[in-house]
Write an enzyme that holds these catalytic residues in place. Sequence first.
Site, PDB file in Angstrom:
ATOM      1  N   SER A 131      -5.313  47.055  91.934  1.00  0.00           N
ATOM      2  CA  SER A 131      -5.645  46.533  93.260  1.00  0.00           C
ATOM      3  C   SER A 131      -6.189  47.668  94.102  1.00  0.00           C
ATOM      4  O   SER A 131      -5.928  48.845  93.805  1.00  0.00           O
ATOM      5  CB  SER A 131      -4.385  45.962  93.924  1.00  0.00           C
ATOM      6  OG  SER A 131      -4.568  45.746  95.309  1.00  0.00           O
ATOM      7  N   TYR A 144       4.421  46.522  97.179  1.00  0.00           N
ATOM      8  CA  TYR A 144       3.298  46.154  96.317  1.00  0.00           C
ATOM      9  C   TYR A 144       2.442  47.386  96.012  1.00  0.00           C
ATOM     10  O   TYR A 144       2.095  47.643  94.849  1.00  0.00           O
ATOM     11  CB  TYR A 144       2.460  45.088  97.003  1.00  0.00           C
ATOM     12  CG  TYR A 144       1.245  44.638  96.228  1.00  0.00           C
ATOM     13  CD1 TYR A 144       1.383  43.868  95.077  1.00  0.00           C
ATOM     14  CD2 TYR A 144      -0.045  44.965  96.656  1.00  0.00           C
ATOM     15  CE1 TYR A 144       0.267  43.443  94.369  1.00  0.00           C
ATOM     16  CE2 TYR A 144      -1.161  44.545  95.954  1.00  0.00           C
ATOM     17  CZ  TYR A 144      -1.001  43.779  94.815  1.00  0.00           C
ATOM     18  OH  TYR A 144      -2.114  43.359  94.110  1.00  0.00           O
TER      19      TYR A 144
END
Length: 229
Positions: A131, A144
């Site tokens: 990501s 995250y």
Amino acid sequence: MGIHLITGAGSGIGAAVAAAFAARGEELWLLARDEARARELRARFPDSRTVAADLSEPASIRARLTADALPERLDSLVHAAGVVESGRVDESSATVWQDTLAVNLVAPAELTGLLLPALRKGRGHVVFVNSGAGVHAPPRLSAYAASKFGLKALAESLRAEEYAHGVRVTTVYPGETDTPMQVKLHDQFGLPYAPQDHMRPASVAAAVVMALDLPQDATMSDLMLRPGC
């Protein structure tokens, strides 16, 4: 015909990668959290084979995935499964941290270790769908981002360790992609959601396939993707 094992094939980028390979007649092995999910995947990808293991419980993976239930050779292992919960550091519980790290980091490490013999035999390729948060940690996504920074480190160590065995490793860093996870994040942040402002999962899948299709003498180690015009 290549043999590919994919996590997260139920939706988003993982489903798009599975669809791209299915369209080429490749052999698909899809990991599901349980047998009910496995049946759904087989209905969507009728020619696929499924194995069941809950990525939120990494310690159970080796017990659930016995050697006789796995492919003997793999051309690729694509880690596309992931979870996210937003929250400031002072709002995020230990459970959120543990669950996020389990699915996004510990499970990929455990699954990769289990499948390395098959990957070595096939001189295969491991792809980690990371990501943008894996290189720049935004506010309210500390757990995250930490899991994705860790995934980057896992990929780098694995690449160095497995070079001698001919196993290649690629990390893909997609920006905003039109997936259920992105919809969830916009909702949690109270932001309007416009699908047209995001990349399509199929576009990210095309980049994954491109990296996997490179000749054996080249590796695309890191691939950064951002929404285009």
